[in-house]
Scaffold this motif. Structure first.
Motif, mmCIF file in Angstrom:
data_model
loop_
_atom_site.group_PDB
_atom_site.id
_atom_site.type_symbol
_atom_site.label_atom_id
_atom_site.label_comp_id
_atom_site.label_asym_id
_atom_site.label_seq_id
_atom_site.Cartn_x
_atom_site.Cartn_y
_atom_site.Cartn_z
ATOM 1 N N ILE A 35 8.518 4.884 -6.256
ATOM 2 C CA ILE A 35 8.579 3.614 -5.523
ATOM 3 C C ILE A 35 9.850 3.589 -4.667
ATOM 4 O O ILE A 35 10.922 3.992 -5.110
ATOM 5 N N GLU A 37 2.706 -6.787 5.362
ATOM 6 C CA GLU A 37 2.044 -5.508 5.676
ATOM 7 C C GLU A 37 0.633 -5.803 6.171
ATOM 8 O O GLU A 37 -0.202 -6.325 5.436
ATOM 9 N N LYS A 44 -10.553 -0.312 -7.358
ATOM 10 C CA LYS A 44 -10.463 1.142 -7.503
ATOM 11 C C LYS A 44 -11.575 1.692 -8.384
ATOM 12 O O LYS A 44 -12.030 2.824 -8.182
ATOM 13 N N PHE A 72 -1.343 6.740 -5.344
ATOM 14 C CA PHE A 72 -0.252 7.301 -4.521
ATOM 15 C C PHE A 72 1.118 6.698 -4.893
ATOM 16 O O PHE A 72 1.908 7.349 -5.574
ATOM 17 N N ASP A 73 1.365 5.427 -4.504
ATOM 18 C CA ASP A 73 2.704 4.835 -4.714
ATOM 19 C C ASP A 73 2.992 4.634 -6.196
ATOM 20 O O ASP A 73 2.208 4.010 -6.916
ATOM 21 N N LYS A 82 3.399 -4.176 -7.531
ATOM 22 C CA LYS A 82 4.830 -4.125 -7.816
ATOM 23 C C LYS A 82 5.599 -4.817 -6.699
ATOM 24 O O LYS A 82 5.687 -4.295 -5.588
ATOM 25 N N VAL A 112 8.915 5.624 1.743
ATOM 26 C CA VAL A 112 8.526 6.539 0.664
ATOM 27 C C VAL A 112 8.905 7.980 1.027
ATOM 28 O O VAL A 112 8.763 8.390 2.175
ATOM 29 N N THR A 152 -6.080 4.627 -3.490
ATOM 30 C CA THR A 152 -4.858 3.902 -3.122
ATOM 31 C C THR A 152 -5.120 2.510 -2.553
ATOM 32 O O THR A 152 -6.204 2.252 -2.016
ATOM 33 N N GLY A 153 -4.102 1.671 -2.639
ATOM 34 C CA GLY A 153 -4.158 0.378 -1.973
ATOM 35 C C GLY A 153 -3.863 0.488 -0.484
ATOM 36 O O GLY A 153 -4.123 -0.430 0.278
ATOM 37 N N THR A 212 10.848 0.027 0.692
ATOM 38 C CA THR A 212 9.843 -0.554 1.598
ATOM 39 C C THR A 212 8.640 0.400 1.678
ATOM 40 O O THR A 212 8.772 1.607 1.404
HETATM 41 O O1 LIG Z 1 -2.487 2.005 -4.886
HETATM 42 P P1 LIG Z 1 -1.167 2.562 -4.477
HETATM 43 O O2 LIG Z 1 -1.262 3.868 -3.768
HETATM 44 O O3 LIG Z 1 -0.180 2.599 -5.619
HETATM 45 O O4 LIG Z 1 -0.601 1.497 -3.439
HETATM 46 C C1 LIG Z 1 -0.185 0.224 -3.906
HETATM 47 C C2 LIG Z 1 0.657 -0.434 -2.847
HETATM 48 O O5 LIG Z 1 1.691 0.513 -2.530
HETATM 49 C C3 LIG Z 1 2.610 0.156 -1.505
HETATM 50 O O6 LIG Z 1 3.485 -0.824 -2.028
HETATM 51 C C4 LIG Z 1 4.223 -0.382 -3.168
HETATM 52 O O7 LIG Z 1 4.995 0.774 -2.813
HETATM 53 C C5 LIG Z 1 6.062 0.537 -1.850
HETATM 54 C C6 LIG Z 1 6.713 1.877 -1.566
HETATM 55 O O8 LIG Z 1 7.164 2.479 -2.755
HETATM 56 C C7 LIG Z 1 7.050 -0.484 -2.452
HETATM 57 O O9 LIG Z 1 8.098 -0.744 -1.512
HETATM 58 C C8 LIG Z 1 6.302 -1.782 -2.802
HETATM 59 O O10 LIG Z 1 7.191 -2.695 -3.463
HETATM 60 C C9 LIG Z 1 5.119 -1.481 -3.723
HETATM 61 O O11 LIG Z 1 4.347 -2.661 -3.961
HETATM 62 C C10 LIG Z 1 1.876 -0.279 -0.264
HETATM 63 O O12 LIG Z 1 2.794 -0.817 0.649
HETATM 64 C C11 LIG Z 1 0.762 -1.271 -0.530
HETATM 65 O O13 LIG Z 1 -0.012 -1.454 0.651
HETATM 66 C C12 LIG Z 1 -0.168 -0.718 -1.606
HETATM 67 O O14 LIG Z 1 -1.181 -1.680 -1.901
#
Ligand SMILES: O=P(O)(O)OC[C@H]1O[C@H](O[C@H]2O[C@H](CO)[C@@H](O)[C@H](O)[C@H]2O)[C@H](O)[C@@H](O)[C@@H]1O
Length: 254
Positions: free
Chosen positions: A27, A120, A173, A20-21, A161, A34, A59-60, A30
């Motif tokens: 990105i 978080e 994953k 997802f992110d 990230k 998104v 997703t995380g 916060t």
């Molecule tokens: O596995 P994903 O779907 O890519 O999720 C990974 C993490 O994504 C989120 O954090 C990331 O995205 C945020 C919004 O763009 C950004 O602000 C942050 O710096 C990134 O690390 C989410 O908050 C995490 O819980 C997920 O693990």
């Protein structure tokens, strides 16, 4: 015959697994800020139909977090880095995972001198984000390391990230994708996994071993075989695949 038709007619077709992110959405500063591109929900629904239902978000975040950004779709999903699973509306969550909320409260108190850090709460895990407070990265890392040491081997640390998080040791994953590939409508299909982050490498490894297609979004070393530059390029590629203009293996090598 166009590329996508040819792909469809060579066999039972693909199963599409999407991070997802940083993959489907750009990105943001916060986790809560998104922005979902207006075309994304309809695109995902159309792809799911074309794939006979074999489309899942990996997703995380929690599955509830994905539903918040993609309301009403009820997509299949592997949340919490593969631990939480929803297929055809049936949710499975592993038993016996400790509720970390008391520890999360302590972590917030420890990090309160750095208001730009975001803690978080993922209930069975916790992430600390320093994107809005890069000067406090060392404190964020140290606090996560200290909590991980207290929690012991049932947990592990994952890097993403501008984020460091603690998740149950069995999270991954690759495991999530492997589990879905044992189930209808995924079984027998060729997996495609698309992601952008370090935690997606585990999924790329699993899908490469299954003879699938792996696509990294953005720069950086990767186990993925193909690459696209941005989430916007991915959305364009997904539309192209849907319209029969593009095959996954037409993408640029990584
Ligand atoms: O596995 P994903 O779907 O890519 O999720 C990974 C993490 O994504 C989120 O954090 C990331 O995205 C945020 C919004 O763009 C950004 O602000 C942050 O710096 C990134 O690390 C989410 O908050 C995490 O819980 C997920 O693990």
């Amino acid at each position: 015959m166009d590329s996508a038709q040819a792909e469809g007619e060579r066999g039972p077709g693909f199963a599409l697994f999407l991070d997802f992110d940083g993959t489907l959405v750009e990105i943001a500063p916060t986790p809560d800020s998104v922005v979902v591109a207006p075309e994304l929900p309809l695109l995902l629904a159309a792809l799911r139909d074309r794939l006979g239902g074999a489309l899942a978000i990996v997703t995380g975040r929690s599955i509830a977090g994905i539903d918040h950004f993609l309301p009403g779709l009820g997509l299949d999903a592997c949340g919490m880095h593969g631990l939480e699973r929803r297929v055809g509306g049936q949710v499975a969550f592993p038993e016996g995972l400790a509720d970390l909320r008391p520890r999360i409260a302590e972590l917030r108190a420890r990090l309160s001198p750095h208001p730009g850090l975001i803690v978080e709460d993922k209930r069975i895990g916790v992430a600390v984000h320093w994107r809005m407070a890069p000067e406090a990265e060392a404190e964020a890392r140290a606090a996560i390391d200290a909590l991980a040491a207290e929690l012991g081997p049932a947990y592990k640390i994952q890097e993403g990230k501008a984020v460091r998080e603690i998740v149950p040791a069995q999270a991954g994953k690759g495991e999530g994708i492997r589990a879905l590939m044992q189930m209808a409508p995924y079984g027998g299909r060729r997996p495609v996994f698309i992601g952008d982050d370090r935690t997606d490498e585990h999924g790329f490894d699993a899908v490469n071993r299954m003879g699938g297609v792996t696509v990294k979004i953005g720069p950086g070393e990767t186990l993925a075989r193909y690459r696209l530059a941005t989430p916007a390029e991915l959305r364009e590629a997904m539309s192209g695949w849907l319209a029969g203009r593009l095959s996954w293996e037409d993408l640029q090598p990584a």
